[in-house]
Design a protein around this motif. Sequence first.
Motif, PDB file in Angstrom:
ATOM      1  N   LYS A 113      97.192  33.386 175.125  1.00 32.53           N
ATOM      2  CA  LYS A 113      95.764  33.688 175.240  1.00 32.53           C
ATOM      3  C   LYS A 113      94.946  32.968 174.181  1.00 32.53           C
ATOM      4  O   LYS A 113      93.753  32.690 174.382  1.00 32.53           O
ATOM      5  N   ASN A 114      95.556  32.656 173.016  1.00 35.62           N
ATOM      6  CA  ASN A 114      94.797  31.975 171.955  1.00 35.62           C
ATOM      7  C   ASN A 114      95.362  30.598 171.611  1.00 35.62           C
ATOM      8  O   ASN A 114      95.292  30.147 170.474  1.00 35.62           O
ATOM      9  N   VAL A 115      95.930  29.932 172.629  1.00 38.04           N
ATOM     10  CA  VAL A 115      96.503  28.594 172.434  1.00 38.04           C
ATOM     11  C   VAL A 115      95.485  27.608 171.872  1.00 38.04           C
ATOM     12  O   VAL A 115      95.835  26.712 171.100  1.00 38.04           O
ATOM     13  N   MET A 125     103.168  21.335 175.682  1.00 38.63           N
ATOM     14  CA  MET A 125     103.212  21.559 177.133  1.00 38.63           C
ATOM     15  C   MET A 125     104.603  21.315 177.690  1.00 38.63           C
ATOM     16  O   MET A 125     104.981  21.924 178.693  1.00 38.63           O
ATOM     17  N   ARG A 126     105.383  20.478 177.049  1.00 37.05           N
ATOM     18  CA  ARG A 126     106.782  20.333 177.456  1.00 37.05           C
ATOM     19  C   ARG A 126     107.542  21.634 177.208  1.00 37.05           C
ATOM     20  O   ARG A 126     108.411  22.019 177.990  1.00 37.05           O
ATOM     21  N   ARG A 127     107.220  22.318 176.127  1.00 36.14           N
ATOM     22  CA  ARG A 127     107.848  23.610 175.846  1.00 36.14           C
ATOM     23  C   ARG A 127     107.377  24.668 176.855  1.00 36.14           C
ATOM     24  O   ARG A 127     108.176  25.458 177.356  1.00 36.14           O
ATOM     25  N   VAL A 128     106.084  24.665 177.157  1.00 35.96           N
ATOM     26  CA  VAL A 128     105.558  25.573 178.188  1.00 35.96           C
ATOM     27  C   VAL A 128     106.200  25.255 179.535  1.00 35.96           C
ATOM     28  O   VAL A 128     106.494  26.153 180.332  1.00 35.96           O
ATOM     29  N   CYS A 131     100.122  28.424 184.118  1.00 42.78           N
ATOM     30  CA  CYS A 131     100.214  27.019 183.723  1.00 42.78           C
ATOM     31  C   CYS A 131      98.844  26.379 183.509  1.00 42.78           C
ATOM     32  O   CYS A 131      98.552  25.840 182.438  1.00 42.78           O
ATOM     33  N   ASP A 132      97.987  26.425 184.513  1.00 38.42           N
ATOM     34  CA  ASP A 132      96.680  25.780 184.390  1.00 38.42           C
ATOM     35  C   ASP A 132      95.828  26.432 183.304  1.00 38.42           C
ATOM     36  O   ASP A 132      95.056  25.744 182.624  1.00 38.42           O
ATOM     37  N   ALA A 133      95.973  27.730 183.135  1.00 41.58           N
ATOM     38  CA  ALA A 133      95.206  28.422 182.082  1.00 41.58           C
ATOM     39  C   ALA A 133      95.531  27.834 180.719  1.00 41.58           C
ATOM     40  O   ALA A 133      94.630  27.611 179.890  1.00 41.58           O
ATOM     41  N   ILE A 134      96.802  27.552 180.456  1.00 39.47           N
ATOM     42  CA  ILE A 134      97.206  26.968 179.175  1.00 39.47           C
ATOM     43  C   ILE A 134      96.741  25.515 179.082  1.00 39.47           C
ATOM     44  O   ILE A 134      96.268  25.067 178.027  1.00 39.47           O
ATOM     45  N   ILE A 135      96.848  24.784 180.174  1.00 41.19           N
ATOM     46  CA  ILE A 135      96.398  23.390 180.179  1.00 41.19           C
ATOM     47  C   ILE A 135      94.910  23.303 179.835  1.00 41.19           C
ATOM     48  O   ILE A 135      94.492  22.455 179.032  1.00 41.19           O
ATOM     49  N   GLN A 136      94.102  24.166 180.419  1.00 40.06           N
ATOM     50  CA  GLN A 136      92.663  24.129 180.146  1.00 40.06           C
ATOM     51  C   GLN A 136      92.355  24.461 178.691  1.00 40.06           C
ATOM     52  O   GLN A 136      91.447  23.889 178.083  1.00 40.06           O
ATOM     53  N   LYS A 137      93.113  25.383 178.116  1.00 42.06           N
ATOM     54  CA  LYS A 137      92.916  25.729 176.710  1.00 42.06           C
ATOM     55  C   LYS A 137      93.251  24.538 175.814  1.00 42.06           C
ATOM     56  O   LYS A 137      92.534  24.246 174.849  1.00 42.06           O
ATOM     57  N   LEU A 138      94.324  23.840 176.107  1.00 46.42           N
ATOM     58  CA  LEU A 138      94.700  22.669 175.315  1.00 46.42           C
ATOM     59  C   LEU A 138      93.656  21.564 175.444  1.00 46.42           C
ATOM     60  O   LEU A 138      93.262  20.935 174.452  1.00 46.42           O
TER      61      LEU A 138
END
Length: 228
Positions: A30-32, A56-59, A125-132
């Motif tokens: 949530k706070n990536v 993202m490879r780890r995710v 997945c996309d939620a983390i990508i957008q945060k990064l």
Amino acid sequence: MTTLSNDQIRQLNNYSVYLAPIGRSLFDAKNVENALPVIKLISQAPNDPIAASYFMRRVGMFISMQFYMMTMYDEIWDGPLEQLHFFSTTEYGNKTIGTYIREEHFRHVRGNRSEEVQLILEHQCDAIIQKLRSQCSISPITLWENVFGYLLWHYYVFFDNPAIADQAKQDWILLQNEEIWSSFTSKSYLAVYLKGKSPAELINSKVRSTCCFSKDIPGLQKCGFCPI
């Protein structure tokens, strides 16, 4: 909630996903967007985009395990992003990032498998990508391709297993479905990545269109799918 078998837990651990904390949690999904300095420190990445790609490879290992569990056991992890924890660990002599989740958030797949696929692709997945991407300039293609390499291997193995081949093929088609992808992005990045080919045709090829920068992380090498 489901109870995972020892084989399931072992498979999760093989991809650095754990059901018990190993060390102190550093941040959660949530706070990536606030975690790039920590990721860069652990990975020794020279800049933020390379650190984001590394993470993202780890995710990608967690996301690929979601689809492994879905196809193999009809189970997925459906917890909130704040319960998807990341911690510092050591693998093969290198500091890296592991994932910690709680078993209580695993459940059986429900009737509409397309909704389960969308849950994982969009809300995890996309939620983390957008945060990064909110914190550094990096192509979404690079980040998605960091996930697809693991998926490619899993489904290559699944298609050779008569016991689950039919279900694997159905899930593989869903993973590329334009209608699912169009609900949160402009195209099916997986379909573009595959170019109409099967996992068996791509497993030993330079299937990526972008570099994941693995070669720029101390202790790591260029990945086998690299187009460079």
